[in-house]
Design a protein around this motif. Structure first.
Motif, PDB file in Angstrom:
ATOM      1  N   ALA A  47       0.804  -1.219   0.000  1.00 34.80           N
ATOM      2  CA  ALA A  47       0.000   0.000   0.000  1.00 34.80           C
ATOM      3  C   ALA A  47       0.838   1.270   0.000  1.00 34.80           C
ATOM      4  CB  ALA A  47      -0.922   0.013   1.224  1.00 34.80           C
ATOM      5  N   PHE A  48       2.178   1.124   0.050  1.00 36.38           N
ATOM      6  CA  PHE A  48       3.006   2.300   0.277  1.00 36.38           C
ATOM      7  C   PHE A  48       3.918   2.609  -0.905  1.00 36.38           C
ATOM      8  CE2 PHE A  48       1.964   0.306   4.307  1.00 36.38           C
ATOM      9  CZ  PHE A  48       1.266   1.347   4.897  1.00 36.38           C
ATOM     10  N   THR A  49       4.215   3.907  -1.027  1.00 39.70           N
ATOM     11  CA  THR A  49       4.961   4.409  -2.171  1.00 39.70           C
ATOM     12  C   THR A  49       6.294   4.986  -1.717  1.00 39.70           C
ATOM     13  OG1 THR A  49       4.158   6.683  -2.016  1.00 39.70           O
ATOM     14  CG2 THR A  49       2.728   5.090  -3.125  1.00 39.70           C
ATOM     15  N   ASP A  50       7.052   5.470  -2.693  1.00 39.70           N
ATOM     16  CA  ASP A  50       8.307   6.150  -2.361  1.00 39.70           C
ATOM     17  C   ASP A  50       8.052   7.401  -1.523  1.00 39.70           C
ATOM     18  OD1 ASP A  50       9.976   4.334  -3.675  1.00 39.70           O
ATOM     19  OD2 ASP A  50       9.718   5.350  -5.605  1.00 39.70           O
ATOM     20  N   LEU A  51       6.882   8.005  -1.693  1.00 37.96           N
ATOM     21  CA  LEU A  51       6.537   9.180  -0.884  1.00 37.96           C
ATOM     22  C   LEU A  51       6.445   8.809   0.597  1.00 37.96           C
ATOM     23  CD1 LEU A  51       5.812  12.186  -1.381  1.00 37.96           C
ATOM     24  CD2 LEU A  51       3.421  11.493  -1.336  1.00 37.96           C
ATOM     25  N   ASP A  52       5.902   7.637   0.896  1.00 32.80           N
ATOM     26  CA  ASP A  52       5.817   7.185   2.279  1.00 32.80           C
ATOM     27  C   ASP A  52       7.205   6.902   2.850  1.00 32.80           C
ATOM     28  OD1 ASP A  52       2.910   7.120   2.364  1.00 32.80           O
ATOM     29  OD2 ASP A  52       3.082   5.441   0.975  1.00 32.80           O
ATOM     30  N   VAL A  53       8.058   6.309   2.041  1.00 38.35           N
ATOM     31  CA  VAL A  53       9.438   6.062   2.476  1.00 38.35           C
ATOM     32  C   VAL A  53      10.137   7.375   2.781  1.00 38.35           C
ATOM     33  CG1 VAL A  53      11.685   5.162   1.752  1.00 38.35           C
ATOM     34  CG2 VAL A  53       9.593   3.890   1.195  1.00 38.35           C
ATOM     35  N   GLU A  54       9.938   8.372   1.939  1.00 35.41           N
ATOM     36  CA  GLU A  54      10.556   9.683   2.151  1.00 35.41           C
ATOM     37  C   GLU A  54      10.068  10.320   3.451  1.00 35.41           C
ATOM     38  OE1 GLU A  54      11.104  14.009  -0.114  1.00 35.41           O
ATOM     39  OE2 GLU A  54       9.871  12.422  -1.006  1.00 35.41           O
ATOM     40  N   ALA A  55       8.782  10.141   3.755  1.00 36.34           N
ATOM     41  CA  ALA A  55       8.244  10.711   4.990  1.00 36.34           C
ATOM     42  C   ALA A  55       8.926  10.097   6.209  1.00 36.34           C
ATOM     43  CB  ALA A  55       6.734  10.491   5.047  1.00 36.34           C
ATOM     44  N   ILE A  56       9.135   8.789   6.193  1.00 39.50           N
ATOM     45  CA  ILE A  56       9.832   8.118   7.297  1.00 39.50           C
ATOM     46  C   ILE A  56      11.254   8.660   7.418  1.00 39.50           C
ATOM     47  CG2 ILE A  56      10.803   5.927   8.058  1.00 39.50           C
ATOM     48  CD1 ILE A  56       7.931   5.918   8.569  1.00 39.50           C
ATOM     49  N   GLN A  57      11.912   8.849   6.304  1.00 37.92           N
ATOM     50  CA  GLN A  57      13.285   9.349   6.319  1.00 37.92           C
ATOM     51  C   GLN A  57      13.352  10.773   6.886  1.00 37.92           C
ATOM     52  OE1 GLN A  57      14.129   8.682   2.162  1.00 37.92           O
ATOM     53  NE2 GLN A  57      15.057   6.659   2.563  1.00 37.92           N
ATOM     54  N   LEU A  58      12.363  11.594   6.565  1.00 43.44           N
ATOM     55  CA  LEU A  58      12.326  12.948   7.125  1.00 43.44           C
ATOM     56  C   LEU A  58      12.176  12.894   8.649  1.00 43.44           C
ATOM     57  CD1 LEU A  58      10.022  14.744   4.513  1.00 43.44           C
ATOM     58  CD2 LEU A  58      12.487  15.053   4.823  1.00 43.44           C
ATOM     59  N   PHE A  59      11.327  12.000   9.117  1.00 45.41           N
ATOM     60  CA  PHE A  59      11.147  11.796  10.550  1.00 45.41           C
ATOM     61  C   PHE A  59      12.476  11.409  11.196  1.00 45.41           C
ATOM     62  CE2 PHE A  59      10.354   8.717  13.976  1.00 45.41           C
ATOM     63  CZ  PHE A  59       9.603   9.482  14.854  1.00 45.41           C
TER      64      PHE A  59
END
Length: 439
Positions: free
Chosen positions: A116-128
């Motif tokens: 269900a997850f995209t590269d955008l979701d991965v980027e959000a985790i990395q920002l966190f």
């Protein structure tokens, strides 16, 4: 982690992908065959460009939800290719902590094996992770901030797609799915980048203002908590009136109430903390500005063409500031005091009265009248003061309410029965008020 869109699995419908798509109810499309074919192809290409698979598009066509798929993909672009565990593995973040972050942001859990997850979701985790690793925030503080952001952004999103605001969703609904999908795609190309820039601008301005307030408040008060004035403005007769009005009529009243409160408070240096239906909570750093705001609120609502009077009450003292909200005995005092204020009047705490009187140059602007000590729930007996303009008395309630319902009827011509209902309701409210209000 959050579910970006509901799975569109309907085997019996997938075979319908080559059939002509018509709106619900069997209506024919509003465009010609060639135009419709061009729209159809354009939408398919938009979906492919934004990460949708051929299989997803076919299922959406079969189920008649191509417009939903377009909205889903354009708002959160990218191919759904990762499970929650894969996102945790790619980012190196503990899976349990990743789940806590997504829940804090207000998103529902997703089944462990669902992609269900995209590269955008991965980027959000990395920002966190960057925020935590840089020392800008510890994990618990970052999660707390995520909850605040999630709540705020959810409210913005709901407001943006509400029928009363220009939105991505169709104002009428029920149209042809291809035409609706094409309209969404065209709107999103313009509105999404503009909204992102606008949100960043507003955020920067508010962070600047909040930082200035925090720095200034550090110099106020003898203890660890900042001192300020907290106020409440409560619309008279709203509960009774809301039971009689239609949804559209009630929305007009609430919208107007919020507009007047927001404009009056912010223009004079205050800040609206929250709107609670028929009540506005606000805070002000300057005591004299707070007094001016309160009196102006009473005046503008009394003169408004649509709304009833307001009661206003304010208290001054130390407050706890957390997540953009305010807590403590001072807040409780203002909240309790507004419930006993006379319609169209302003009540202030004894502490605020002392502060205003100490500013001798302001005595010509304000007049005060002591009330006998009142028993307030959970607070005991307190001394309150009526705040007024010098030489100005309140208009009789009977005259104000009668004039107001004449104006309401004139300004909402579709409310054929409003005047009769209003006179009946407010006649009862006046009798009740006369019995309960102590001068």
């Amino acid at each position: 982690m959050s579910r970006q869109h509901e799975p569109m699995t309907s085997p019996e419908n997938t075979s319908k992908r080559d059939e002509p798509m018509t709106p619900a109810g069997g209506e024919e499309p509003r465009t010609s065959g060639d135009e419709r074919s061009a729209e159809h192809e354009r939408i398919r290409q938009v979906l492919l460009d934004h990460g949708a698979s051929e299989e997803e598009i076919e299922r959406a066509e079969g189920e008649g939800i191509v417009d939903l798929l377009v909205a889903d993909r354009l708002l959160v672009p990218g191919r759904r290719q990762y499970t929650a565990d894969q996102v945790a593995e790619l980012t190196g973040l503990d899976a349990d902590l990743a789940h806590r972050l997504w829940r804090a942001l207000g998103f529902a859990d997703v089944d462990g094996d669902e992609r269900a997850f995209t590269d955008l979701d991965v980027e959000a985790i990395q920002l966190f992770q960057v925020m935590v690793q840089s020392g800008a925030s510890d994990i618990e503080s970052a999660l707390h901030l995520a909850r605040v952001i999630g709540l705020s952004m959810a409210r913005i999103a709901e407001a943006e797609v509400s029928p009363s605001v220009m939105s991505i969703a169709s104002p009428t609904g029920g149209g042809d799915q291809i035409e609706e999908a094409d309209r969404i795609a065209r709107l999103a190309d313009v509105s999404l980048p503009l909204m992102a820039k606008l949100l960043e601008y507003i955020w920067r301005r508010h962070v600047q203002a909040a930082t200035r307030r925090a720095m200034l408040l550090r110099t106020r008060g003898s203890g660890t908590l900042p001192e300020m004035t907290v106020g409440f403005a409560d619309m008279v007769g709203f509960t009774v009136l809301s039971q009689e009005l239609s949804e559209a009529e009630l929305a007009a009243v609430v919208g107007r109430f919020e507009q007047v409160a927001h404009d009056t408070i912010t223009a004079r240096g205050g800040r609206v903390v929250k709107m609670i239906g028929d009540e506005a909570m606000f805070v002000v750093e300057s005591n004299t500005a707070a007094a001016e705001i309160a009196l102006t609120l009473a005046e503008v609502y009394a003169d408004d063409e649509l709304l009833s009077d307001v009661r206003v009450a304010m208290a001054f003292g130390p407050v706890l500031v957390q997540d953009g909200d305010f807590f403590g005995p001072v807040v409780n005092l203002a909240s309790r005091a507004v419930t006993i204020a006379e319609p169209g009047s302003v009540l202030i705490s004894d502490e605020l009265h002392t502060e205003l009187v100490s500013e001798s140059d302001e005595l010509e602007r304000f007049a005060f009248k002591p009330l006998r000590p009142r028993q307030l729930k959970d607070l005991g007996r307190v001394q309150l003061w009526a705040l007024r303009r010098p030489g100005r008395e309140h208009a009789p309630l009977d005259r104000r309410s009668g004039r107001r319902f004449q104006r309401v009827a004139d300004n909402l011509p579709d409310l054929d029965e409003l005047r009769e209902r209003g006179e009946r309701l407010f006649g009862s409210a006046r009798r009740s008020t006369a019995r309960s209000v102590v001068a």
